[in-house]
Design an enzyme around this catalytic site. Structure first.
Site, PDB file in Angstrom:
ATOM      1  N   HIS A 369       0.928  -1.331  -0.043  1.00 51.38           N
ATOM      2  CA  HIS A 369       0.050   0.112  -0.027  1.00 51.38           C
ATOM      3  C   HIS A 369       0.748   1.296   0.195  1.00 51.38           C
ATOM      4  CE1 HIS A 369      -3.459  -2.003   2.329  1.00 51.38           C
ATOM      5  NE2 HIS A 369      -3.056  -2.694   1.306  1.00 51.38           N
ATOM      6  N   GLU A 610       1.870 -10.766 -20.219  1.00 49.67           N
ATOM      7  CA  GLU A 610       3.033 -10.920 -18.962  1.00 49.67           C
ATOM      8  C   GLU A 610       3.525 -12.289 -18.674  1.00 49.67           C
ATOM      9  OE1 GLU A 610       1.305  -8.660 -15.772  1.00 49.67           O
ATOM     10  OE2 GLU A 610      -0.665  -9.488 -15.855  1.00 49.67           O
ATOM     11  N   ASP A 634       5.916  -7.994 -14.840  1.00 53.57           N
ATOM     12  CA  ASP A 634       5.882  -9.625 -14.771  1.00 53.57           C
ATOM     13  C   ASP A 634       6.579 -10.230 -15.928  1.00 53.57           C
ATOM     14  OD1 ASP A 634       4.586 -10.184 -12.487  1.00 53.57           O
ATOM     15  OD2 ASP A 634       2.908  -9.097 -13.230  1.00 53.57           O
ATOM     16  N   CYS A 681       2.361  -1.318 -20.572  1.00 59.97           N
ATOM     17  CA  CYS A 681       2.244  -0.900 -19.323  1.00 59.97           C
ATOM     18  C   CYS A 681       3.110  -0.995 -18.004  1.00 59.97           C
ATOM     19  CB  CYS A 681       0.626  -0.563 -19.070  1.00 59.97           C
ATOM     20  SG  CYS A 681       0.377  -2.292 -18.694  1.00 59.97           S
TER      21      CYS A 681
HETATM   22  C1  PEP Z   1       3.288  -5.930 -15.246  1.00 56.44           C
HETATM   23  O1  PEP Z   1       3.452  -6.773 -14.771  1.00 56.44           O
HETATM   24  O2  PEP Z   1       4.168  -4.960 -15.919  1.00 56.44           O
HETATM   25  C2  PEP Z   1       2.151  -4.687 -14.946  1.00 56.44           C
HETATM   26  C3  PEP Z   1       1.952  -3.455 -15.406  1.00 56.44           C
HETATM   27  O3  PEP Z   1       1.473  -5.238 -14.008  1.00 56.44           O
HETATM   28  P1  PEP Z   1       1.717  -4.921 -12.306  1.00 56.44           P
HETATM   29  O4  PEP Z   1       2.778  -4.270 -11.998  1.00 56.44           O
HETATM   30  O5  PEP Z   1       0.513  -4.413 -11.767  1.00 56.44           O
HETATM   31  O6  PEP Z   1       1.895  -6.512 -12.160  1.00 56.44           O
HETATM   32 MG    MG Z   2       1.737  -7.666 -13.765  1.00 54.12          MG
END
Ligand code: PEP
Ligand code: MG
Length: 768
Positions: A369, A610, A634, A681
């Site tokens: 958090h 991912e 990921d 992302c």
């Molecule tokens: C990622 O895995 O790159 C992603 C954007 O998701 P998170 O960081 O929330 O796992």
């Molecule tokens: Mg992810």
């Protein structure tokens, strides 16, 4: 030595050393216990003094203790230097016959013929040498050698931790009490650099997290202490009375022992002495209690050893009352850096926002958090800094490097200047970049690349719009779930989602369905697994709980009524069938809502790429959905088999690894062939150099933290598509992540945008 006996002494020694209150005590304990366990006449430890580079005689049983700290050997010098240089054990039946043997008068080695030394190695560095010696002229046997090697390997981590507490000063030949510069590793929590003064936040009733602090008013601290003690006494008496009927007499007697311990002739007296010497009450309680716990834990008798837990419990009770009486508002320095065992979002609230510049948490990861809040607030943060000696950090000068996940304490002038320059440059830059806000993100030859933002909290929205985000590429819906103590209702979700959609309308908002599991566990829906990143995560959880998935999708659809700017994205997809099932549920929710009279459009549905399986099936996935979005955080973790939150392997986590770059290119090609939009992302999208490469690979948009948007926009506006393609062509021929960093950095330099920081650019800071 029999194997089982060996194993049990190993375990016991490690356990005990782990609780030693200082490095010197740990070393003394090691030599004592190892000598006993191996039945030898001598056991000693030599420790590296990192200032001189020498190995200093640091602890012994059997040799002359007067020489501790006075004898030292350089690398290659003497048998100790040999062990350190070769990073291997040395086993000799006649030590003095070895060509490297070095004689030290008065150390008392002459009567010991055989020698066995093992290096103590932590993270590839030889921290010291552990030796045993005996009179008899014989080589130590194989099992003895194996025992000593195992022991040193296990002790290395414990010693490294104790060393990080600064206790090495006590065995250093330079005997300099000044706080030394030190560097601690963690994982990045929120990007940016902060410099300031450490403010330790202790966790409630946790003795280990109480910092050293000088008492401002000794009488007041004494008063706090005695009144807390009186409270604990009342509690224990009450507990004794309540439980009286259920306890056996010997158990009841324990309560009397407790009460005696609190006496001013026992623990109480020792603690108040410490306060009179100038410590604040909480620090005095911590040091006296932990000292006693240590003593009890070393006892051979198991009954007495267990009393350690009683003493600790007593200390915790006193601390709890003390924390209540000390809870008044504090004076925070101008540049406060909060540091704690496990920072929570509410702890942030206690510091005036304008004074809080950085955060360090010993536990937690980039998904905690507090890290999520920190990113939203733009406060540089390092998480998982496990080796930080919390008790000694109060008021230390700190640099928090939120790009690399590192903390520098008591930095040298050179290092301070380096980071101060970076901060100044960043401030200057953000001023200059403000002018970019309304300019398009396009290359010199007008090829445009929309920049989206990653969000999770409402507070992200204003910052994103301020920086010129052109939509939301990833709205992490688990964030509002994480900040509650139960699942939000469908209506609560609808309102939260509606706010996001309205704030960005008419721009698109890509909402990801609940991505929990891995290291994101909801407090009210715990998922306990041996291997959580390979377990019940993301879409796997929500497909097993269609009621959760359906209510979330219904909330999203209802929220989009009349706005129609939503896209739905599915996390952690590995099998084609998962897409079919999720789409089936989305259609069902949609039809039901239409039947209920809602005026809705079926939103585009996409998947995150991912996991490696999705890379190979990207074309098949693309045919099924409306868009692909790469989760490079990921994807890097799974391709390189490196836990994204494990500090021990953080050095191996490289999104510029050639295999990651090849995967990224393959995904873009697959989507382009199938005629479907592809975006990214993960954190990589927010790096200026990477952004240029992603543009050349054919990505249609990049989504990143709001803070990165101006830098990335500037980088894209500085190149032509042809230059970007040239860079990509060159990079794809490089075979090593470091070479890619180096090449990109030099290219950015030439383009005159070297000041735009990327994590790679900061690697050199470690060498200062
Ligand atoms: C990622 O895995 O790159 C992603 C954007 O998701 P998170 O960081 O929330 O796992
Ligand atoms: Mg992810």
């Amino acid at each position: 030595m029999a194997d089982t006996k060996m194993l049990s002494s190993l375990r016991q020694i490690i356990q005990e050393v782990n609780t030693a209150p200082s490095l010197q005590k740990a070393l003394d304990l090691i030599v004592h216990k190892v000598r006993n366990a191996m039945g030898t006449e001598v056991c000693s430890v030599y420790m590296l003094d990192s200032t001189s580079g020498d190995y200093v005689f640091a602890a012994t049983e059997g040799l002359n203790p007067e020489l501790l700290g006075k004898v030292s050997l350089s690398i290659n010098e003497g048998l100790i230097g040999q062990v350190a240089a070769r990073e291997e054990p040395l086993n000799l039946d006649r030590a003095e016959k070895h060509p490297a043997y070095k004689y030290f008068p008065e150390i008392g080695e002459e009567s010991f013929n055989s020698f066995l030394g093992a290096p103590i190695i932590h993270q590839r560095k030889v921290l010291g040498v552990l030796t045993v010696q005996q009179r008899e002229t014989r080589r130590f046997d194989e099992s003895e050698e194996a025992f000593l090697v195992t022991m040193s390997a296990q002790l290395a981590g414990v010693i490294a931790h104790a060393e990080a507490t600064g206790a090495l000063e006590q065995v250093s030949s330079s005997a300099n009490p000044v706080r030394r510069p030190a560097r601690f590793k963690g994982v990045p929590g929120a990007p940016g650099i902060a410099m300031g003064e450490a403010i330790v936040v202790s966790s409630p009733a946790d003795l280990n997290t109480v910092p050293d602090r000088v008492a401002v008013d000794i009488d007041a601290e004494l008063e706090f202490f005695w009144s807390s003690l009186a409270q604990v006494r009342i509690d224990i008496e009450q507990l004794g009375t309540t439980l009286a009927g259920q306890l056996r007499p010997e158990e009841r007697a324990l309560f009397d022992v407790y009460l005696q311990m609190l006496d001013d002739k026992a623990l109480g007296g020792e603690i108040s002495d410490k306060i009179r010497q100038g410590s604040w009450a909480q620090g005095a309680v911590r040091s006296v209690i932990l000292e006693h716990v240590y003593t009890f834990e070393r006892m051979e008798d198991s009954y007495l050893r267990e009393r350690a837990a009683d003493v600790r419990d007593l200390g915790r009770r006193v601390l709890e009352y003390l924390q209540q009486s000390n809870a008044g508002p504090r004076d925070y320095p101008e540049n406060s850096i909060l540091i704690g065992e496990e920072l929570t979002a509410s702890m942030l609230g206690e510091v005036p926002t304008e004074k809080l510049v950085g955060l360090v948490s010993i536990k937690g990861s980039s998904n905690s958090h507090v890290a999520i809040m920190a990113r939203a607030l733009g406060i540089p943060t390092v998480m998982g800094a496990v080796d930080i000696p919390l008790q000694r950090m109060e008021k230390a000068a700190l640099v928090v490097d939120g790009y690399n996940g590192e903390i520098h304490s008591n930095p040298s002038d050179e290092l301070s200047e380096y980071f101060a320059n970076i901060i100044a440059e960043e401030q200057q830059l953000s001023l200059e970049l403000e002018s970019l806000r309304d300019l398009p993100c396009e290359t010199l030859d007008k090829h445009s690349l929309p920049l989206h933002v990653n969000t999770g909290l409402m507070s992200d929205v204003a910052r994103s719009l301020d920086r010129g985000a052109q939509g939301v590429g990833l709205y992490r819906t688990e964030v509002p779930f994480l900040l509650r103590d139960r699942f939000p209702t469908e209506e609560e979700q609808r309102q939260i989602y509606r706010e996001q959609l309205e704030a960005f309308e008419p721009m698109e908002v890509t909402m990801r369905t609940l991505d929990i599991g891995g290291d994101k566990s909801l407090p009210y829906f715990p998922i306990e697994e041996e291997n959580p990143f390979l377990g019940w995560r993301g879409i796997r959880v929500t497909l097993d709980h269609p009621e959760i998935f359906l209510s979330q999708v219904r909330a999203m659809l209802k929220a989009s009524e009349g706005l129609n700017n939503i896209r739905i994205m599915l996390p952690m997809v590995t099998h084609l069938s998962e897409i079919d099932e999720a789409q089936g549920l989305i259609k069902r929710a949609y039809t039901e809502l239409i039947d209920d009279g809602y005026d809705l459009k079926l939103p585009p549905v996409g998947v995150m790429v991912e996991v490696p399986a999705a890379v190979y099936q990207a074309r098949a996935f693309a045919r099924k959905v409306d868009f692909l979005s790469v989760g490079s955080n990921d994807l890097t973790q799974y391709l390189l088999a490196v836990d994204r939150n494990n500090t021990r392997v953080a050095g191996l986590y490289h999104s510029y690894h050639p295999s990651v770059l090849q995967a990224l290119e393959a995904i873009a090609d697959a989507a382009n062939i199938e005629g479907k939009p592809v975006t990214i992302c993960g954190e990589l999208a927010g790096e200026p150099g990477a952004a240029i490469l992603l543009l050349a690979m054919g990505y249609d948009a990049l989504s990143m933290n709001a803070a990165s948007i101006p830098k990335v926009k500037q980088a894209i506006r500085s190149v032509t598509s042809e230059q970007a393609e040239e860079m990509l062509g060159r990079v794809m021929q490089l075979e090593d992540a470091e070479m890619v960093y180096g090449y990109m950095q030099s290219k950015l330099d030439k383009l005159g945008i070297s000041q735009y920081l990327s994590p790679g650019a900061l690697i050199a800071a470690g060498d200062l």
